[in-house]
Design a protein around this motif. Structure first.
Motif, PDB file in Angstrom:
ATOM      1  N   GLY A 116       0.826  -1.199   0.000  1.00 51.30           N
ATOM      2  CA  GLY A 116       0.000   0.000   0.000  1.00 51.30           C
ATOM      3  C   GLY A 116       0.861   1.251   0.000  1.00 51.30           C
ATOM      4  O   GLY A 116       2.095   1.192   0.001  1.00 51.30           O
ATOM      5  N   SER A 144       5.865   2.964   1.200  1.00 48.04           N
ATOM      6  CA  SER A 144       5.190   1.919   0.439  1.00 48.04           C
ATOM      7  C   SER A 144       6.164   0.772   0.244  1.00 48.04           C
ATOM      8  O   SER A 144       7.325   0.856   0.665  1.00 48.04           O
ATOM      9  N   ASN A 157      -4.101   6.038   4.534  1.00 52.67           N
ATOM     10  CA  ASN A 157      -3.834   5.249   3.337  1.00 52.67           C
ATOM     11  C   ASN A 157      -4.161   6.146   2.144  1.00 52.67           C
ATOM     12  O   ASN A 157      -5.321   6.442   1.883  1.00 52.67           O
ATOM     13  N   SER A 174      -5.377   0.686  -2.797  1.00 60.14           N
ATOM     14  CA  SER A 174      -5.657  -0.657  -2.294  1.00 60.14           C
ATOM     15  C   SER A 174      -5.477  -0.666  -0.775  1.00 60.14           C
ATOM     16  O   SER A 174      -4.898   0.261  -0.194  1.00 60.14           O
ATOM     17  N   ALA A 207      -3.979  -1.066   2.650  1.00 64.74           N
ATOM     18  CA  ALA A 207      -2.590  -1.033   3.110  1.00 64.74           C
ATOM     19  C   ALA A 207      -2.413  -2.041   4.240  1.00 64.74           C
ATOM     20  O   ALA A 207      -3.307  -2.230   5.066  1.00 64.74           O
TER      21      ALA A 207
END
Length: 183
Positions: free
Chosen positions: A98, A123, A142, A146, A148
């Motif tokens: 993420g 990330s 986040n 997607s 995290a």
């Protein structure tokens, strides 16, 4: 052509804010470090089957106290996990997947970095271990698309009967008044 200080001749010019670089010319993160907060960059090392990235090693001086517990937490896209504060425990946070923006605020009245805010974006492509000692407000958002996944390796084992966890909801009036940072 006007200088960088003259606003452009466009609608909304008064609301425009000059972009600030997060890194210096050497690629190092620019920030006023909060006393005792550490960000230890790691790197994904490619191999024939994929990548490997170290999360933690007992030999890293930044680890300090022994790892007594490891847990995984997830955060959905666009969601916040802030503001938390521990009075005894140090959080050691690592983003597995993420895109997460962490923020730490030093509200310790006796700290040499009182009033400072640190922000770091992490990330799987920019991995690192964020170490947040006790009595610092910290949290994350986040900012990816997607879910995290974040690993935490706190220095103190979670006590189910008396958790060392104080919360200040990120969207509360109190957070807005106390913490000079907005995700």
């Amino acid at each position: 052509m006007g200088s960088m200080r003259d606003p452009p001749n466009v609608v909304g010019a008064k609301e425009l804010v000059a972009k600030q670089s997060a890194v210096n010319a050497q690629g190092q993160i620019k920030r006023s470090p909060i006393h005792d907060v550490i960000f230890r960059p790691t790197r994904p090392v490619p191999h024939e089957d994929g990548h490997v990235a170290e999360v933690s090693r007992a030999s890293w001086p930044e680890i300090g106290e022994p790892i007594v517990q490891v847990h995984l937490t997830t955060t959905l896209p666009g969601r916040h996990r802030a503001w938390g504060l521990h009075q005894q425990s140090t959080d050691r946070l690592f983003v597995v997947s993420g895109l997460v923006k962490f923020a730490v605020y030093d509200g310790r009245l006796d700290s040499p970095s009182y009033g400072c805010v640190n922000e770091v974006t992490v990330s799987e492509k920019n991995p690192g271990l964020l170490i947040v000692p006790p009595n610092l407000y910290h949290g994350w958002k986040n900012i990816g698309v997607s879910e995290a996944i974040i690993i935490n390796m706190p220095s103190v084992m979670y006590n189910y009967e008396a958790p060392d966890a104080l919360d200040l909801p990120w969207d509360s009036e109190a957070a807005e008044r106390i913490i000079p940072y907005r995700f």
